[in-house]
Scaffold this active site. Structure first.
Site, PDB file in Angstrom:
ATOM      1  N   GLY A   1       0.658  -1.225   0.186  1.00 27.54           N
ATOM      2  CA  GLY A   1      -0.063  -0.111  -0.254  1.00 27.54           C
ATOM      3  C   GLY A   1       0.719   1.226  -0.080  1.00 27.54           C
ATOM      4  O   GLY A   1       0.187   2.284  -0.676  1.00 27.54           O
ATOM      5  N   HIS A   2       2.179   1.190   0.642  1.00 32.45           N
ATOM      6  CA  HIS A   2       2.713   2.449   0.710  1.00 32.45           C
ATOM      7  C   HIS A   2       3.505   3.117  -0.590  1.00 32.45           C
ATOM      8  O   HIS A   2       4.132   4.189  -0.498  1.00 32.45           O
ATOM      9  CB  HIS A   2       3.616   2.418   1.868  1.00 32.45           C
TER      10      HIS A   2
ATOM     11  N   THR B   1      -4.974 -11.241  13.804  1.00 35.52           N
ATOM     12  CA  THR B   1      -6.172 -10.236  13.691  1.00 35.52           C
ATOM     13  C   THR B   1      -5.932  -9.113  12.169  1.00 35.52           C
ATOM     14  O   THR B   1      -4.650  -8.561  11.993  1.00 35.52           O
ATOM     15  CB  THR B   1      -6.131  -9.189  14.901  1.00 35.52           C
TER      16      THR B   1
ATOM     17  N   CYS C   1      15.651  -0.762   1.045  1.00 36.04           N
ATOM     18  CA  CYS C   1      15.838  -1.976   1.939  1.00 36.04           C
ATOM     19  C   CYS C   1      17.319  -2.282   1.766  1.00 36.04           C
ATOM     20  O   CYS C   1      17.740  -3.176   2.642  1.00 36.04           O
ATOM     21  CB  CYS C   1      14.964  -3.232   1.374  1.00 36.04           C
TER      22      CYS C   1
HETATM   23  N1  PMP Z   1       9.107  -5.497  -3.805  1.00 37.16           N
HETATM   24  C1  PMP Z   1       9.284  -4.495  -4.537  1.00 37.16           C
HETATM   25  C2  PMP Z   1       9.616  -4.317  -6.004  1.00 37.16           C
HETATM   26  C3  PMP Z   1       9.565  -3.263  -3.537  1.00 37.16           C
HETATM   27  O1  PMP Z   1      10.002  -2.154  -4.279  1.00 37.16           O
HETATM   28  C4  PMP Z   1       9.286  -3.211  -2.367  1.00 37.16           C
HETATM   29  C5  PMP Z   1       9.866  -1.936  -1.530  1.00 37.16           C
HETATM   30  N2  PMP Z   1      10.830  -1.367  -1.518  1.00 37.16           N
HETATM   31  C6  PMP Z   1       9.093  -4.389  -1.780  1.00 37.16           C
HETATM   32  C7  PMP Z   1       9.062  -5.659  -2.645  1.00 37.16           C
HETATM   33  C8  PMP Z   1       8.983  -4.550  -0.436  1.00 37.16           C
HETATM   34  O2  PMP Z   1       7.675  -3.971   0.023  1.00 37.16           O
HETATM   35  P1  PMP Z   1       7.428  -3.659   1.641  1.00 37.16           P
HETATM   36  O3  PMP Z   1       8.466  -3.249   2.199  1.00 37.16           O
HETATM   37  O4  PMP Z   1       6.276  -3.217   1.398  1.00 37.16           O
HETATM   38  O5  PMP Z   1       7.361  -4.927   1.995  1.00 37.16           O
END
Ligand code: PMP
Length: 393
Positions: A222-223, A259, A341
């Site tokens: 969602g973000h 939940t 990440c």
């Molecule tokens: N897959 C892709 C292609 C992404 O860009 C991201 C977020 N950088 C993720 C997975 C991971 O998403 P989330 O942090 O919402 O788990």
């Protein structure tokens, strides 16, 4: 346009100094990393924090019924956007969890065979495959072609008689490069192979309503679409049995026990009200992208494929500049050198390495990610700023 003087602004990468003192907020060009919550999304979710705070699993009273109704109406709204039935959607905490559930949930209980993915997937896919290799599965990691894209021919060539699942992302989060996921979906169907796609960077950047060949499993978060962090979904467009990878209550048809985060689910559904506006803004963002690429005088290498990338993500590597020096030169803009990440690890991105860059060039990369929220003046500022701060050819 005049470039503001950032007097007293210091930006030191974490490896140099653990303190970053920013006196003025930079202009945000990192929408592929995350987006602000849209006011309408925030408005939709608010009542579910307070007056409608029930547990969707409380089937004995009003509070539970109200929460459950909100969850089920959100499920119906989102799944119907993709032309799927409500029961084909599972809410998760985000794309990381959706990817894990898709791949491990599909493979759980099966005899180890062969799997196909690529070297440019997000870590939330790559690391699952590395784990599966330890469990005895054999994995083919496809490499991108000279444009940084995964060719359908390479997928076709990699298929073996015992290939069980293919996982290839729809849009790469670092380059914006697109994978022809519709053709891959067709190819996999013809071969009786399950196809999962991480569509996190595709939703809102590609009009998915026009897709006739959807993959069997689709993950998103969602973000990235103006919703809150901590909510995502997995679409299950296959009749094959999926198994839970967590144990707990029976929520989400046992596939995702715990939940249900009602307010997050309501917010995710509200994001889909923005979808037409997001799709309508694509031509404008495309114009911004071309303007940036056309007017950028600073020395750079474009990592985003010419005709096979979404305009929202522009990846540039800057030769002859150490990455720390590069980022010290551009404190007035918020851009990243890859996936958020990976950012804290400060290792060269595996995606840039797969494109053939040296460690130094992979690190000296800026990902500019655009939004419908950008004004023409933001783009003009960006161009002028990069031209003034970075060395020219
Ligand atoms: N897959 C892709 C292609 C992404 O860009 C991201 C977020 N950088 C993720 C997975 C991971 O998403 P989330 O942090 O919402 O788990």
């Amino acid at each position: 346009m005049k470039v503001p003087i950032y007097s007293g602004l210091f930006f030191y990468p974490l490896s140099l100094l653990s303190i970053r003192i920013t006196l003025k907020k930079p202009i945000y060009f990192d929408y592929a990393s995350t987006t602000p919550v849209h006011p309408n999304v925030l408005k939709a979710m608010m009542p579910y924090f307070t007056e409608e705070f029930g547990n969707a699993g409380s089937s004995q009273h009003y509070f539970g019924w109200a929460a459950d109704e909100a969850v089920e109406s959100a499920r119906k709204k989102i799944s119907s956007y993709f032309g799927l039935a409500a029961r084909q959607l599972v809410f998760t905490s985000g794309a990381t969890e959706s990817n894990n559930l898709a791949i491990q949930g599909y493979l759980q209980g099966k005899e180890p065979g062969h799997l196909i993915t690529s070297s440019i997937e997000h870590k939330a896919v790559l690391q699952v495959f590395q784990y599966l290799e330890r469990l005895g599965w054999s994995v083919t990691y496809l490499n991108p072609n000279s444009f940084g894209c995964i060719d359908i021919a390479s997928v076709e060539n990699a298929i073996q008689p015992n290939t069980v699942l293919v996982s290839l992302m729809a849009v790469n989060n670092e380059t914006g490069n697109m994978t022809d996921f519709q053709s891959i979906a067709k190819l996999c169907k013809q071969n009786g192979i399950c196809y999962h796609t991480d569509a996190t960077q595709a939703i809102g950047k590609i009009d998915l309503r026009t897709c006739s060949n959807l993959p069997d499993l689709i993950s998103f978060s969602g973000h990235k679409i103006y919703g809150p962090k901590g909510i995502g979904a997995l679409l299950i467009n296959t009749d094959a049995a999926m198994k839970s990878i967590m144990f707990g209550g029976g929520q989400e048809r046992i596939l995702r026990p715990g939940t249900v985060a009602v307010q997050q689910v309501v917010a995710l559904a509200a994001c889909f009200d923005l979808m037409s506006a997001l799709v309508d803004s694509i031509p404008r963002i495309n114009r911004f992208k071309h303007k940036i690429l056309h007017e950028l005088m600073a020395d750079h290498i474009v990592n985003s494929a010419d005709n096979q990338s979404v305009p929202h993500i522009i990846s540039l590597s800057i030769p002859h500049l150490d990455w720390e020096e590069l980022y010290r030169k551009i404190p007035a803009i918020a851009v990243s050198n890859g996936s958020a990440c990976n950012a804290k690890s400060q290792l060269p991105s595996h995606v840039m390495k797969a494109l053939g860059h040296t460690d130094a060039l992979a690190l000296a990369t800026i990902r500019i990610s655009l939004s419908y929220l950008h004004e023409e003046s933001d783009i003009d500022f960006l161009i002028e700023y990069l031209n003034s701060q970075l060395p020219h050819r």
